[in-house]
Design a protein around this motif. Structure first.
Motif, PDB file in Angstrom:
ATOM      1  N   ILE A 372      37.475  44.366  46.440  1.00 12.77           N
ATOM      2  CA  ILE A 372      38.327  44.928  47.438  1.00 12.77           C
ATOM      3  C   ILE A 372      38.139  43.828  48.747  1.00 12.77           C
ATOM      4  O   ILE A 372      39.269  43.443  49.139  1.00 12.77           O
ATOM      5  N   ASP A 373      36.956  43.566  49.050  1.00 12.34           N
ATOM      6  CA  ASP A 373      36.770  42.722  50.182  1.00 12.34           C
ATOM      7  C   ASP A 373      37.134  41.260  49.924  1.00 12.34           C
ATOM      8  O   ASP A 373      37.965  40.895  50.654  1.00 12.34           O
ATOM      9  N   LYS A 374      36.790  40.823  48.793  1.00 13.89           N
ATOM     10  CA  LYS A 374      37.112  39.314  48.333  1.00 13.89           C
ATOM     11  C   LYS A 374      38.672  39.201  48.068  1.00 13.89           C
ATOM     12  O   LYS A 374      39.101  38.146  48.657  1.00 13.89           O
ATOM     13  N   TYR A 375      39.408  40.301  47.335  1.00 11.36           N
ATOM     14  CA  TYR A 375      40.623  39.823  46.772  1.00 11.36           C
ATOM     15  C   TYR A 375      41.746  40.424  47.922  1.00 11.36           C
ATOM     16  O   TYR A 375      42.852  39.956  47.947  1.00 11.36           O
ATOM     17  N   LEU A 376      41.305  41.528  48.515  1.00 14.14           N
ATOM     18  CA  LEU A 376      42.380  42.303  49.366  1.00 14.14           C
ATOM     19  C   LEU A 376      41.936  42.226  50.817  1.00 14.14           C
ATOM     20  O   LEU A 376      42.471  43.127  51.564  1.00 14.14           O
ATOM     21  N   ILE A 445      46.699  35.093  40.772  1.00 13.62           N
ATOM     22  CA  ILE A 445      47.427  35.842  42.113  1.00 13.62           C
ATOM     23  C   ILE A 445      48.394  34.373  42.787  1.00 13.62           C
ATOM     24  O   ILE A 445      49.429  34.885  43.272  1.00 13.62           O
ATOM     25  N   GLU A 446      47.664  33.345  43.006  1.00 16.02           N
ATOM     26  CA  GLU A 446      48.325  32.320  43.822  1.00 16.02           C
ATOM     27  C   GLU A 446      49.628  32.050  42.923  1.00 16.02           C
ATOM     28  O   GLU A 446      50.829  31.754  43.683  1.00 16.02           O
ATOM     29  N   ALA A 447      49.706  31.819  41.685  1.00 15.59           N
ATOM     30  CA  ALA A 447      50.836  31.435  40.933  1.00 15.59           C
ATOM     31  C   ALA A 447      51.616  32.644  40.593  1.00 15.59           C
ATOM     32  O   ALA A 447      53.006  32.450  40.480  1.00 15.59           O
ATOM     33  N   ALA A 450      53.039  38.949  42.080  1.00 16.59           N
ATOM     34  CA  ALA A 450      53.288  40.416  41.467  1.00 16.59           C
ATOM     35  C   ALA A 450      51.902  40.500  40.988  1.00 16.59           C
ATOM     36  O   ALA A 450      51.628  41.954  40.924  1.00 16.59           O
ATOM     37  N   ALA A 451      51.148  39.703  40.463  1.00 19.18           N
ATOM     38  CA  ALA A 451      49.734  39.922  40.162  1.00 19.18           C
ATOM     39  C   ALA A 451      48.856  40.617  41.166  1.00 19.18           C
ATOM     40  O   ALA A 451      48.167  41.557  40.680  1.00 19.18           O
ATOM     41  N   LYS A 452      49.177  40.368  42.349  1.00 21.15           N
ATOM     42  CA  LYS A 452      48.244  40.747  43.597  1.00 21.15           C
ATOM     43  C   LYS A 452      48.631  42.477  43.562  1.00 21.15           C
ATOM     44  O   LYS A 452      47.640  43.142  43.871  1.00 21.15           O
ATOM     45  N   LEU A 453      49.720  42.773  43.362  1.00 26.63           N
ATOM     46  CA  LEU A 453      50.047  44.330  43.369  1.00 26.63           C
ATOM     47  C   LEU A 453      49.567  44.903  42.514  1.00 26.63           C
ATOM     48  O   LEU A 453      48.670  46.068  42.483  1.00 26.63           O
ATOM     49  N   GLU A 454      49.401  44.249  41.120  1.00 28.65           N
ATOM     50  CA  GLU A 454      48.883  45.026  39.954  1.00 28.65           C
ATOM     51  C   GLU A 454      47.411  45.017  40.302  1.00 28.65           C
ATOM     52  O   GLU A 454      46.689  45.902  40.041  1.00 28.65           O
ATOM     53  N   LEU A 455      46.843  44.189  40.823  1.00 32.62           N
ATOM     54  CA  LEU A 455      45.266  43.928  41.185  1.00 32.62           C
ATOM     55  C   LEU A 455      44.857  44.953  42.080  1.00 32.62           C
ATOM     56  O   LEU A 455      43.925  45.901  41.953  1.00 32.62           O
TER      57      LEU A 455
END
Ligand code: MSP
Length: 534
Positions: A372-376, A445-447, A450-455
Motif C-alpha cells: 500500500i505504501d509503495k503502490y498507493l 499500472i503505467e500502461a 484501470a489496473a491501478k483501481l484493481e490493485l
C-alpha cells in the motif's frame, strides 16, 4: 442489560513460587476476559478475579523452614504471584488473598448460615490424609493409589478426627440434575463424563473442619464459629473466595460466576463440592467449570523432585527474547487446553513462533502495508471496494465466518478455536495475494491506469481482512496488535460489539483516505538452531 461476565482462576497456594502452570491458567483467564470484552465492546462488562490461597498447613511449614512467620511468607509469595502475572501482561480486576479480612468475615457468615440451615453437624472422620494436597482420600481411592498421593507420590497417613461435616450427600440428586440440565457446566466434555462417572457412586458427607492442637500448623486458618477448637478446612475456606469477593452491594450482580478455570487436579472440588455448598446456601451455581490438563516438560511431569519446572525465570527469558506476545501465543494455542497434557518444548516454540507469528500475521501485515505504501502512496484511494477471485470464498464472507466462529467458541471457553479463527483469515489473505498477484499487477499500472483501481481493491481487501484478523488475535497478542492498529489507524472502536466492529466494509471498516502505514516489523524470524534462552 446482560450480566457482566465473571471469570476466575484457582487461588494459588503461597507455599511456593509461581511457575508455568499458574501463569497458564491465569493467561487463559486473561485471554478469555479480553475476548469477552472485545466481543461485548465494554470494558466493565467483564470481571476477572485471581488470587492466593493462604491457609494451607504447608504455608506454615515452608514459612518455618525459611525462618519467617506464616503471614510474612504468604506476603512474600503473594507478591511473587502478582509480579509474575504483571510480567506475563495479565490484567485482572481483583486479587483476593484468603488472609484478608474481607474474605474471612464472609466465610464465617457462610458457615454460620450453613449451620443455621442444618447442613453442618459434628461427627467422626476416618480417612487417608494426603499432606501434600491437603486432602483426604477414601479407603478405595487410597488403595487404588497404593496408599500414596496420586498427585505427588507422598505416603498417605491414616487419620481419625472429630470434625464438622457438611451434608454433601443431601445434594447429590440436585447436583446431578444441574449437570444434566447444563451441558456446559463441566467442560471440556471429557471432564464432564469423568465427573458423571464418579457420581454414579453415592456421595459421602465431607469434613469441613480440622482440630486445633498445640502444633503451630494447626493454629493457622479461620476458626469455626463458636468453636475455637476447630478451624475451617482450607479447601472450604478457599472455594468461598469466588463468592466473598463479589458478595457486596456493589458487586453482587456479578454472581453467579460464568467461568471458573483450573486444571484437572482440582475439578472435583469445583464441580461437585462447590455447587453443593452454593445450593445449600440457596445461591445460584456457577455456569461453567473449565478444567484443562497439565503442562509437562520434555515429556515428563514437572515436579519438585525432578526440579524441571518451567519457572517464571524461564518464561521471562522467553519473553525477553521473543516478546510477551510470542509467549502468550505459544501458551494459549499449544497449551493443555483439552484432555491431553502439553509438552513445553523449545523446538515447538520456535516452530509455532515462525509459522503463526513471524511468517503468519507479522509477514502478512507487513507485506500488505508495504505494498500500500509503495503502490498507493500509503493511502486507500476513493472508490475502493472488495475484490474477489473466481472459485474462492470472498474475504468478506471468510472474515464474517471467522468472527462468528470465534464468538461461538467463547461459549465453551474454546480459546484455541477463537484464536485460530484469526490465523485462518491470515492464511486466506496469503492465498488471495498469491492468486491475485498484486506485485505483478503493479508493473502494468503505467500502461493501464484501470489496473491501478484493481490493485487498490485487492490491497484494500487484504488490509480490511487483516484488520479483522487482528481483532481476533488481539486477546493473545496484546502488544503487537495495538502496534499494528497504531500504524493503520484501526483500533477497535470502544463500546462497539465485535460483530459490528469487525464487519467487513461496515461502519468501522478501513475507509478511502485511510492512511495504512508500513509499520514496524511485528515479529522477527527466529533461528531454530539457536539454543533455548536461559
Ligand atoms: N489452592 C488450590 C486451589 C484453590 S481454588 C479455590 C490449589 N492451588 S495450586 O497452587 O496447587 O494451583 C493449582 C492450579 O495451578 C491448577 O489447577 C492449575 O490451574 C495450575 N497448575 C499447576 N500446575 C500445573 C501444570 N503443570 N499445568 C497446568 N496447570 C497447572 O490447587
Amino acid at each position: 442489560m446482560p450480566k457482566p461476565t465473571y471469570i476466575t482462576t484457582p487461588i494459588y497456594y503461597v507455599n511456593d513460587r509461581p511457575h508455568i502452570g499458574h501463569c497458564y491458567t491465569t493467561s487463559l483467564a486473561d485471554c478469555l476476559a479480553r475476548f469477552h470484552r472485545l466481543s461485548r465492546g465494554q470494558k466493565h462488562d467483564v470481571f476477572f478475579l485471581t488470587g492466593t490461597d493462604e491457609h494451607a498447613d504447608k504455608v506454615v511449614t515452608s514459612a518455618a523452614a525459611h525462618g519467617m512467620s506464616p503471614i510474612e511468607w504468604a506476603d512474600r509469595n503473594a507478591a511473587e504471584f502478582e509480579r509474575a502475572f504483571a510480567f506475563c501482561g495479565l490484567e485482572y480486576d481483583d486479587f483476593i488473598r484468603t488472609t484478608q479480612p474481607r474474605h474471612k468475615t464472609k466465610v464465617l457468615e457462610y458457615i454460620r448460615e450453613l449451620q443455621k440451615r442444618g447442613d453442618i453437624y459434628l461427627g467422626n472422620y476416618e480417612g487417608w490424609w494426603d499432606a501434600s494436597q491437603e486432602e483426604y482420600l477414601t479407603d478405595t481411592a487410597a488403595k487404588d493409589a497404593d496408599f500414596k498421593s496420586p498427585v505427588t507420590g507422598v505416603a498417605l497417613v491414616k487419620r481419625i478426627e472429630k470434625n464438622y461435616f457438611f451434608k454433601l450427600s443431601a445434594y447429590q440428586d440436585r447436583l446431578k440434575a444441574y449437570i444434566d440440565a447444563n451441558p456446559n457446566f463441566i467442560l471440556p466434555v471429557s471432564r464432564r463424563n469423568e465427573v458423571l462417572g464418579r457420581l454414579r457412586e453415592n456421595l459421602q458427607d465431607i469434613p469441613i473442619s480440622r482440630g486445633v492442637t498445640d502444633d503451630p500448623t494447626s493454629q493457622w486458618g479461620i476458626r469455626m464459629p463458636e468453636d475455637p477448637t476447630h478451624r475451617i478446612y482450607v479447601w472450604i475456606d478457599a472455594l468461598f473466595n469466588y463468592l466473598t469477593v463479589v458478595d457486596t452491594p456493589e458487586r453482587i450482580h456479578l454472581w453467579p460466576a460464568d467461568v471458573h478455570l483450573m486444571a484437572k487436579d482440582i475439578l472435583w472440588f469445583h464441580a461437585v463440592i462447590w455447587p453443593c455448598l452454593l445450593m445449600a446456601l440457596d445461591r445460584p451455581a456457577p455456569k461453567t467449570i473449565f478444567a484443562h490438563s497439565y503442562w509437562v516438560r520434555e515429556g515428563r511431569k514437572m515436579s519438585k523432585s525432578l526440579g524441571n519446572f518451567v519457572t517464571i525465570e524461564v518464561l521471562e527469558a522467553y519473553i525477553n527474547k521473543y516478546s510477551l506476545d510470542a509467549v502468550r501465543w505459544y501458551m494459549l494455542t499449544q497449551g493443555p487446553h483439552d484432555k491431553n497434557d502439553a509438552d513445553f518444548s523449545h523446538q515447538r516454540f520456535v516452530e509455532i513462533y515462525n509459522a503463526d507469528l513471524a511468517n503468519g500475521i507479522g509477514n502478512c501485515a507487513s507485506r500488505v502495508g508495504n505494498m500500500i505504501d509503495k503502490y498507493l502512496g500509503g493511502v486507500l484511494p476513493e472508490g475502493v471496494k472488495e475484490a474477489t477471485t473466481p472459485g474462492v470464498k470472498p474475504l468478506s464472507a471468510a472474515t464474517s465466518d471467522a468472527v462468528a466462529t470465534a464468538i461461538r467458541a467463547l461459549e465453551t471457553c474454546d480459546i484455541y478455536s477463537a484464536l485460530t479463527a484469526g490465523t485462518q483469515i491470515v492464511h486466506e489473505v496469503d492465498q488471495f495475494i498469491n492468486l491475485t498477484a498484486p506485485f505483478k499487477l503493479a508493473k502494468t499500472i503505467e500502461a493501464n491506469p484501470a489496473a491501478k483501481l484493481e490493485l487498490a481493491d485487492i490491497l484494500y481487501t487484504c488490509a480490511e481482512s487483516i484488520r479483522i484478523a487482528s481483532y481476533l488475535l488481539s486477546p493473545a497478542l496484546t502488544t503487537k496488535m495495538p502496534a499494528l492498529w497504531a500504524a493503520w489507524g484501526c483500533a477497535p472502536a470502544q463500546g462497539v460489539p465485535l460483530e459490528m466492529a469487525a464487519a467487513f466494509g461496515g461502519e468501522y471498516a478501513l475507509k478511502p483516505g485511510a492512511k495504512v502505514g508500513k509499520g514496524e516489523i511485528l515479529f522477527m524470524r527466529a533461528d531454530a538452531a539457536e539454543p533455548a534462552p536461559a
